[in-house]
Each structure stands twice: as C-alpha cells, then as structure tokens.
Design a protein around this motif. Structure first.
Motif: not given
Length: 315
Positions: A26-32, A147-154, A157-164
């Motif tokens: 999956l794409d951690p930028e869109t499927d996070f 965590l893989t690099s994909t999971e870590l980036r996700a 992005n998840y908590y950046r979205t929550l912060g927003r």
C-alpha cells in the motif's frame, strides 16, 4: 489449510508475513489509515495497546499536563471511565477513517473537551509525538518485528492528519522530527508534580485491576521495570532491582520471538474487545463519551490562566 483458535484469536490459512506484505504493497501517503489499522488491530494489537498506554502515561510526567488532569479529577475520581473514553474516542479514526461520521464525532468530542482549558500548543504537539514514537520504540524492543518503513511513514501521516483535525500547528513531518520533539521536550519538561504523580498512581492502580488480584504486586513491579529513569524520577517511583528489570524486559523480548512462529492473525481486535474496557457493557454513544461541564456551574471547570486561547477545534 485448516485454521485454529488460540485465546479467541483466529489463525491459519495465511503466512506469518501476511500483514507485512499487505501493508508494504500500500501507499503510506494515501493509504495510511488502512496501513495503521492493519498494524493496530491485526499485526500488533497487544503491543500497540501497551505502547499507547505507556505513551499516555509518559505525559503525566509533564507537570502542566499531569496537574491539569489532576485538577479536573477525570483520571483520579473516574479513572476507569476516562481510560475507556480515551481509548474508544482515539480508536474511531483508525477503524473507520477520518471522514467517517463516527470519527468526526469522536474528534469533535476530543476538541470540545480540550477547548474548555488553556492547553498550550507545545503540550498538544508533545502528546501527539508520544503516539508516534513510543509504539515504534516498543516494537523495536519487544515486538515480533519492527515496523517497516512503510508502516512507520503511515503512522506519521496518520498522526499528522489527527493533528490537523485538532488544529495543532507545526506538527513534525517525519518520524525523526517527532522523535527529536519528544526527546527534547521530555529533557526540558519532565519533572515532579503532585498532580502528575496522583494521576499516574490512579492510572497504574487501574491497570493492576486488569490482572488477577494475586498477580497485582508482580505486575506493579513489572510496570516499573519498563519505565526509564527520567520517567521514574519524575513520577516518584523507585526503580526495581536491576535483575528484575533485565528479567522483565527479557521476558517481553522472548514473547516477541515466540510470536514470530504463529500464522498471521485474521480476527481484528478492537478496543471494545478488550476485557478491561468495561464502562459500557450495553454499548455507548460517541457523543456521550468524555467529560462535560458540570451542570449549573458557569464557565470552565478549571480556571484559565492569562494567555492565548487554545486552538480552535478541527474535524
């Protein structure tokens, strides 16, 4: 292939690396959200629950945070319900996505509670950083795999979205940014405070009720064995003897190694499935979770200090 059940969990028919492969495709930028959900409810449910509990526990060592929680009485007088409410509200976006009505209602409730107090932006950012950094470090130390690099980036992005959605400004863009923020903040702000210690004691006492009573003393020592010296000092806890610390941490690492032998878990485990979340045996309404101003009392339940207002709620 035949499946089997172990402690209520369904296994079988899929390889051990199933969720790692799914997430890395999956794409951690869109499927996070999907990646983070897979990690929390399928791949690492117990570890993530423990790590996020320790993340919240760390925040009590910041005097501004611990003192406020003590003054509200939320985590000393009704600690079981507040523990449950926090877990249930924070889980909604990961289960359903940030645009789902339930997730939006949960974030709105969180923002309504925070808006009643003068909470500075730097405390919001610190708490958010613990949700990113502590689980990653826990899995590095004790998980069946990191965590893989994909999971870590996700996760970032998840908590950046929550912060927003919570209108928190200047949220870090990378894991390294979150890690620097958390470490630097704790080095500057960790310290003793009667309120923080009271909240920590109440929360730890609650967690001991999650185990059989006969095991409570051992669990209390085990919990302290997992705390680092700055956290122990700030909360006024004595460090267990070094052999106990080494044994406790070795036991968790051994558990992680054993879990590598099991097939992937296909049955999701949500907060509502946890036996120690017990405030709502007949179900709950998201809009009724959390704290509310006391009826008949004007203004906020905790006196505001002069200064800028808390951020406007997002969501």
């Amino acid at each position: 292939m035949r499946s089997f059940r172990w402690h209520g969990k369904t296994f079988g028919g899929v390889p051990r690396e199933h969720w790692r492969c799914v997430n890395d495709a999956l794409d951690p930028e869109t499927d996070f959200v999907e990646i983070y959900r897979n990690a929390v409810v399928h791949e690492f449910p117990w570890d993530m629950n423990q790590a996020l509990s320790f993340a919240l526990f760390r925040t009590y060592a910041v005097p501004g945070i611990g003192r406020l929680l003590a003054e509200t009485g939320a985590f000393t007088e009704q600690v079981q319900r507040r523990y449950d409410d926090t877990a249930l509200l924070l889980e909604q976006p990961s289960l359903k996505g940030f645009d789902h009505p339930d997730a939006r209602a949960a974030i709105r409730r969180v923002n309504q509670m925070h808006r009643a107090y003068d909470i500075p932006d730097h405390e919001f950012r610190y708490v958010l950083s613990t949700f990113v950094v502590v689980p990653k470090r826990w899995l590095d130390d004790y998980g069946k795999r990191p965590l893989t690099s994909t999971e870590l980036r996700a996760s970032v992005n998840y908590y950046r979205t929550l912060g927003r959605h919570m209108a928190i400004p200047d949220v870090p863009e990378t894991y390294d940014g979150f890690a620097r923020l958390m470490d630097d903040y704790e080095a500057e702000h960790f310290g003793p405070d009667a309120g923080g210690r009271a909240v920590a004691a109440s929360t730890l006492a609650l967690m001991l009720t999650f185990q059989p009573r006969i095991a409570a003393p051992a669990v209390e020592v085990f919990s302290r064995a997992l705390m680092d010296p700055p956290l122990l000092e700030a909360l006024g806890y004595a460090a267990p003897p070094r052999p106990v610390v080494l044994a406790a941490r070795a036991g968790l690492r051994a558990r992680g190694r054993v879990l590598r032998l099991f097939p992937a878990r296909m049955s999701p485990q949500t907060v509502a499935d946890l036996p120690w979340v017990r405030s709502y045996p007949d179900g709950y309404e998201i809009e009724q979770l959390g704290t509310f101003p006391t009826p008949g009392v004007a203004g906020c339940p905790v006196r505001h200090a002069p200064g800028p207002a808390a951020p406007a709620p997002g969501g």
